[in-house]
Design an enzyme around this catalytic site. Structure first.
Site, PDB file in Angstrom:
ATOM      1  N   CYS A   1     -57.557  81.327  69.991  1.00 34.89           N
ATOM      2  CA  CYS A   1     -56.097  81.221  70.095  1.00 34.89           C
ATOM      3  C   CYS A   1     -55.631  79.827  70.467  1.00 34.89           C
ATOM      4  CB  CYS A   1     -55.541  82.263  71.056  1.00 34.89           C
ATOM      5  SG  CYS A   1     -55.838  81.958  72.824  1.00 34.89           S
ATOM      6  N   ASP A   2     -56.440  79.053  71.184  1.00 35.12           N
ATOM      7  CA  ASP A   2     -56.056  77.692  71.557  1.00 35.12           C
ATOM      8  C   ASP A   2     -55.718  76.851  70.330  1.00 35.12           C
ATOM      9  OD1 ASP A   2     -57.942  79.041  73.139  1.00 35.12           O
ATOM     10  OD2 ASP A   2     -58.660  77.232  74.106  1.00 35.12           O
ATOM     11  N   ALA A   3     -56.369  77.193  69.224  1.00 31.04           N
ATOM     12  CA  ALA A   3     -56.178  76.426  67.993  1.00 31.04           C
ATOM     13  C   ALA A   3     -54.721  76.394  67.563  1.00 31.04           C
ATOM     14  CB  ALA A   3     -57.033  77.016  66.868  1.00 31.04           C
ATOM     15  N   LEU A   4     -53.952  77.393  67.995  1.00 36.47           N
ATOM     16  CA  LEU A   4     -52.561  77.479  67.546  1.00 36.47           C
ATOM     17  C   LEU A   4     -51.655  76.452  68.225  1.00 36.47           C
ATOM     18  CD1 LEU A   4     -52.126  81.327  67.153  1.00 36.47           C
ATOM     19  CD2 LEU A   4     -52.898  79.626  65.487  1.00 36.47           C
TER      20      LEU A   4
END
Length: 368
Positions: A149-152
């Site tokens: 989710c950090d990728a977002l």
């Protein structure tokens, strides 16, 4: 009579304390104080660098640095960003498909929009040209390109900023595809929060269930903070009539409602969103991104001011309590993939400062 006098004294003390607290808190929202505190935190962090300058940690930090530049107009801040870009040769990190290595490019693009110097974005254009023709290999955990989710926060804003800057919607369409894949994989439609990655989902076949100590699902505060901050940075860029804009707005609103429902008494959020009692202290990086996102939502008419402003004001007071005497942002959870307990007032990371700067850049725009 003595009892009456004692009661009056206690009342006066309590009233005086409450008044002093209110006066102190009001100071935190003055433009001059916000700018001063942002500069102090930024100055300390620049004197205490950490990690490769192209690293995702610094991608988040320099997003905050640019926000501080916009807020203060400081030439020293602009110079610091130029020095970072030159040191990186204005390049993304070395991993072609990894969103973490694209985060720093958000700052390059923001700077290009001011300076017009093509060298600031040309390497990222070339990286994206290669990205778009090179297949990505998935795996058991890496089920899609943006599988955590950090990728977002890291990738979407860089893609959309580039597309808007070049007036080329192929980058926006690519972001739509990759963002939706991550959403479908990790977003919990009951809790309105994102699992950090597939290892933290409950209903995934073949994945061992991991629970918090109170039996709740694990939802990492900073991970969801990354997402909300990323949604803001995408929505800032997308045209009002862009076909998928409503998808991002809906996701943002759902998360915002959930986040204020689990805000703690000190105005902050613990490392684990659904098991706060198991973790010490308010965690600065997740809390900073929530403060930034919620304040931005109010400022842009997406979130109801009457409902959300008290939460933002409470959060900003809490965030200021984390600033240490020397200027560093304390209580930042170290690098990890899930909630951790090993942090304190002395714990700092560059992304914690970035989150604080982003929060300040929006809080300063709030109107009573």
């Amino acid at each position: 009579m003595n009892k009456l006098i004692t009661t009056l004294l206690v009342f006066c003390i309590l009233t005086g304390t409450a008044f002093a607290q209110k006066e102190g808190n009001e100071k935190l929202f003055k433009d001059s104080y916000i700018k001063k505190t942002m500069k102090k935190a930024l100055s300390w962090q620049l004197k205490n660098p950490k990690h490769e300058l192209y690293d995702w940690t610094n991608g988040a930090f320099y997003a905050g640095v640019f926000a501080a530049y916009e807020t203060t107009g400081s030439k020293k801040i602009w110079k610091a960003m130029e020095e970072m870009g030159e040191a990186n040769e204005w390049k993304a990190g070395p991993r072609l498909h990894h969103a973490d290595d694209h985060a720093i490019c958000q700052t390059y693009i923001d700077m290009y929009r001011i300076s017009g110097d093509r060298k600031m974005i040309q390497p990222f254009i070339e990286t994206m040209d290669e990205f778009m023709v090179t297949p990505y290999e998935t795996g058991d955990i890496r089920k899609c390109t943006w599988w955590w989710c950090d990728a977002l926060f890291m990738g979407p804003a860089a893609f959309v900023k580039l597309g808007e800057t070049l007036d080329d919607d192929k980058y926006l369409k690519l972001n739509d595809k990759l963002f939706k894949e991550c959403y479908d994989l990790l977003y919990d439609k009951e809790e309105h929060l994102y699992a950090r990655d597939i290892r933290y989902k409950w209903d995934e076949p073949g994945i061992e269930v991991i629970k918090e100590s109170n039996g709740e699902k694990i939802f990492w505060s900073r991970g969801n903070g990354w997402v909300m901050g990323g949604l803001v940075r995408v929505l800032q860029e997308l045209p009002k009539d862009y076909p998928t804009r409503d998808f991002y707005i809906q996701n943002f609103k759902e998360m915002a409602a959930k986040i204020i429902s689990i805000q703690q008494e000190d105005g902050l959020w613990k490392a684990s969103l659904l098991d706060p009692e198991a973790y010490p202290g308010g965690e600065a990086s997740g809390s900073g991104f929530y403060t930034y996102a919620l304040a931005w939502g109010i400022n842009n008419g997406i979130l109801d001011k009457e409902k959300y402003l008290p939460a933002v004001e409470k959060a900003w007071v809490g965030m200021n309590s984390l600033i240490q005497p020397d200027g560093h942002v304390g209580w930042v959870q170290p690098i990890g993939a899930d909630p951790r307990k090993n942090f304190s007032a002395d714990s700092w990371e560059v992304y914690g400062t970035g989150a604080f700067l982003l929060a300040g850049s929006e809080v300063i725009k709030l109107k009573p």
